[in-house]
Design a protein around this motif. Structure first.
Motif, PDB file in Angstrom:
ATOM      1  N   LEU A 108      48.671  14.840 -10.270  1.00  0.00           N
ATOM      2  CA  LEU A 108      49.615  15.789  -9.692  1.00  0.00           C
ATOM      3  C   LEU A 108      50.168  16.614 -10.842  1.00  0.00           C
ATOM      4  N   VAL A 109      49.686  17.821 -10.954  1.00  0.00           N
ATOM      5  CA  VAL A 109      50.035  18.692 -12.069  1.00  0.00           C
ATOM      6  C   VAL A 109      51.336  19.410 -11.741  1.00  0.00           C
ATOM      7  N   ILE A 110      52.332  19.235 -12.602  1.00  0.00           N
ATOM      8  CA  ILE A 110      53.658  19.820 -12.393  1.00  0.00           C
ATOM      9  C   ILE A 110      53.686  21.193 -13.052  1.00  0.00           C
ATOM     10  N   LEU A 111      53.969  22.205 -12.246  1.00  0.00           N
ATOM     11  CA  LEU A 111      53.958  23.596 -12.710  1.00  0.00           C
ATOM     12  C   LEU A 111      55.340  24.213 -12.574  1.00  0.00           C
ATOM     13  N   TYR A 112      55.711  25.017 -13.575  1.00  0.00           N
ATOM     14  CA  TYR A 112      56.917  25.846 -13.509  1.00  0.00           C
ATOM     15  C   TYR A 112      56.469  27.303 -13.521  1.00  0.00           C
ATOM     16  N   SER A 113      57.214  28.140 -12.824  1.00  0.00           N
ATOM     17  CA  SER A 113      56.898  29.567 -12.782  1.00  0.00           C
ATOM     18  C   SER A 113      57.070  30.192 -14.170  1.00  0.00           C
ATOM     19  N   GLN A 114      56.412  31.302 -14.356  1.00  0.00           N
ATOM     20  CA  GLN A 114      56.514  32.040 -15.612  1.00  0.00           C
ATOM     21  C   GLN A 114      57.975  32.408 -15.901  1.00  0.00           C
ATOM     22  N   ALA A 115      58.717  32.802 -14.864  1.00  0.00           N
ATOM     23  CA  ALA A 115      60.120  33.177 -15.051  1.00  0.00           C
ATOM     24  C   ALA A 115      60.954  31.986 -15.528  1.00  0.00           C
ATOM     25  N   GLN A 116      60.726  30.798 -14.960  1.00  0.00           N
ATOM     26  CA  GLN A 116      61.471  29.620 -15.406  1.00  0.00           C
ATOM     27  C   GLN A 116      61.090  29.244 -16.827  1.00  0.00           C
ATOM     28  N   MET A 117      59.829  29.358 -17.162  1.00  0.00           N
ATOM     29  CA  MET A 117      59.404  29.054 -18.529  1.00  0.00           C
ATOM     30  C   MET A 117      60.133  29.978 -19.515  1.00  0.00           C
ATOM     31  N   ALA A 118      60.278  31.245 -19.153  1.00  0.00           N
ATOM     32  CA  ALA A 118      60.995  32.187 -20.012  1.00  0.00           C
ATOM     33  C   ALA A 118      62.462  31.781 -20.146  1.00  0.00           C
ATOM     34  N   ARG A 119      63.099  31.356 -19.031  1.00  0.00           N
ATOM     35  CA  ARG A 119      64.490  30.890 -19.094  1.00  0.00           C
ATOM     36  C   ARG A 119      64.635  29.700 -20.039  1.00  0.00           C
ATOM     37  N   GLU A 120      63.589  28.881 -20.102  1.00  0.00           N
ATOM     38  CA  GLU A 120      63.631  27.700 -20.960  1.00  0.00           C
ATOM     39  C   GLU A 120      63.123  27.978 -22.365  1.00  0.00           C
ATOM     40  N   GLY A 121      62.843  29.261 -22.646  1.00  0.00           N
ATOM     41  CA  GLY A 121      62.490  29.658 -24.008  1.00  0.00           C
ATOM     42  C   GLY A 121      61.029  29.507 -24.374  1.00  0.00           C
ATOM     43  N   GLU A 122      60.155  29.345 -23.388  1.00  0.00           N
ATOM     44  CA  GLU A 122      58.722  29.236 -23.684  1.00  0.00           C
ATOM     45  C   GLU A 122      57.966  30.274 -22.875  1.00  0.00           C
ATOM     46  N   HIS A 123      57.354  31.220 -23.569  1.00  0.00           N
ATOM     47  CA  HIS A 123      56.556  32.253 -22.906  1.00  0.00           C
ATOM     48  C   HIS A 123      55.181  31.679 -22.568  1.00  0.00           C
ATOM     49  N   VAL A 124      54.742  31.902 -21.338  1.00  0.00           N
ATOM     50  CA  VAL A 124      53.377  31.555 -20.960  1.00  0.00           C
ATOM     51  C   VAL A 124      52.680  32.813 -20.486  1.00  0.00           C
ATOM     52  N   ASP A 125      51.464  32.987 -20.929  1.00  0.00           N
ATOM     53  CA  ASP A 125      50.667  34.144 -20.544  1.00  0.00           C
ATOM     54  C   ASP A 125      49.887  33.798 -19.273  1.00  0.00           C
ATOM     55  N   ALA A 126      50.647  33.459 -18.225  1.00  0.00           N
ATOM     56  CA  ALA A 126      50.066  33.054 -16.942  1.00  0.00           C
ATOM     57  C   ALA A 126      51.174  33.091 -15.895  1.00  0.00           C
ATOM     58  N   ASP A 127      50.792  32.921 -14.653  1.00  0.00           N
ATOM     59  CA  ASP A 127      51.773  32.894 -13.571  1.00  0.00           C
ATOM     60  C   ASP A 127      52.569  31.594 -13.561  1.00  0.00           C
ATOM     61  N   TRP A 128      51.902  30.507 -13.960  1.00  0.00           N
ATOM     62  CA  TRP A 128      52.497  29.183 -13.932  1.00  0.00           C
ATOM     63  C   TRP A 128      52.170  28.451 -15.231  1.00  0.00           C
ATOM     64  N   GLY A 129      53.111  27.613 -15.671  1.00  0.00           N
ATOM     65  CA  GLY A 129      52.903  26.801 -16.863  1.00  0.00           C
ATOM     66  C   GLY A 129      52.943  25.328 -16.509  1.00  0.00           C
ATOM     67  N   VAL A 130      51.980  24.571 -17.020  1.00  0.00           N
ATOM     68  CA  VAL A 130      51.963  23.122 -16.824  1.00  0.00           C
ATOM     69  C   VAL A 130      53.067  22.526 -17.690  1.00  0.00           C
ATOM     70  N   VAL A 131      53.964  21.741 -17.066  1.00  0.00           N
ATOM     71  CA  VAL A 131      55.025  21.056 -17.817  1.00  0.00           C
ATOM     72  C   VAL A 131      54.861  19.539 -17.776  1.00  0.00           C
ATOM     73  N   GLY A 132      53.964  19.058 -16.929  1.00  0.00           N
ATOM     74  CA  GLY A 132      53.728  17.623 -16.846  1.00  0.00           C
ATOM     75  C   GLY A 132      52.607  17.319 -15.889  1.00  0.00           C
ATOM     76  N   CYS A 133      52.287  16.021 -15.767  1.00  0.00           N
ATOM     77  CA  CYS A 133      51.244  15.587 -14.856  1.00  0.00           C
ATOM     78  C   CYS A 133      51.501  14.136 -14.493  1.00  0.00           C
ATOM     79  N   LEU A 134      51.476  13.845 -13.209  1.00  0.00           N
ATOM     80  CA  LEU A 134      51.647  12.488 -12.710  1.00  0.00           C
ATOM     81  C   LEU A 134      50.279  11.937 -12.329  1.00  0.00           C
ATOM     82  N   ALA A 135      49.897  10.832 -12.940  1.00  0.00           N
ATOM     83  CA  ALA A 135      48.643  10.157 -12.592  1.00  0.00           C
ATOM     84  C   ALA A 135      48.999   9.071 -11.581  1.00  0.00           C
TER      85      ALA A 135
END
Length: 177
Positions: A108-135
């Protein structure tokens, strides 16, 4: 929709220390390529509007991230303080030593939106950024750990997302963990 692996997730999911909850049997680049090529089995809403979980059948030998605590394995449970990076305060965590979890059926891949990633200080060159994964064994989300919920409520400056604590979700988390 384009997905990128964040620097935060790369350190947590593909660590050099061989931790038991790492993604194994693939590289970070191959993992990200798979996420962008293969559609998820389903998409779950996360704990906030900027969070989604993409459910994939596990294509790796990665093992489940959690197993039940039983009378037979309780003596192998360990605890200690851990920080996810140098900027965060350490929090109490626990894990098993000497217990091999089964291979996970799902990631289960945990994704944050590009806008939230920017709020948290990490730019992602994509619509969504992987922040975690639940096996997991089932294609459903397991409750977020109580300390993660607390950290999120503390805000971005403490390594969280700034989402206020949901008391009922917190109680469900405590019951699970």
């Amino acid at each position: 929709m384009r997905i990128a692996l964040t620097a935060f997730a790369r350190r947590r999911l593909f660590p050099a220390d061989g931790r038991a909850n790492a993604i194994v049997g693939t590289t970070p680049d191959a993992f990200t390529e798979h996420l962008n090529r293969e559609p998820p089995l389903k998409v779950l809403d996360g704990y906030a509007d900027f969070c989604k979980l993409h459910v994939h059948r596990n294509w790796t030998p990665t093992r489940c991230a959690t197993i039940p605590i039983t009378d037979d394995n309780r003596h192998l449970l360990r605890s200690g303080y851990e920080a996810r990076n140098r900027d965060e305060l350490p929090v109490l965590t626990r894990w098993f030593e000497g217990v091999e979890a089964p291979v996970a059926e799902y990631l289960l891949v945990i994704l944050y939106s590009q806008a939230q990633m920017a709020r948290e200080g990490e730019h992602v060159d994509a619509d969504w950024g992987v922040v975690g994964c639940l096996a997991t064994a089932e294609p459903e989300e397991i409750p977020m750990a109580p300390i993660t919920m607390m950290r999120n409520a503390l805000g971005v400056e403490e390594g969280g997302s700034g989402v206020p604590l949901d008391r009922e979700a917190y109680r469900r988390s405590v019951a699970f963990w």
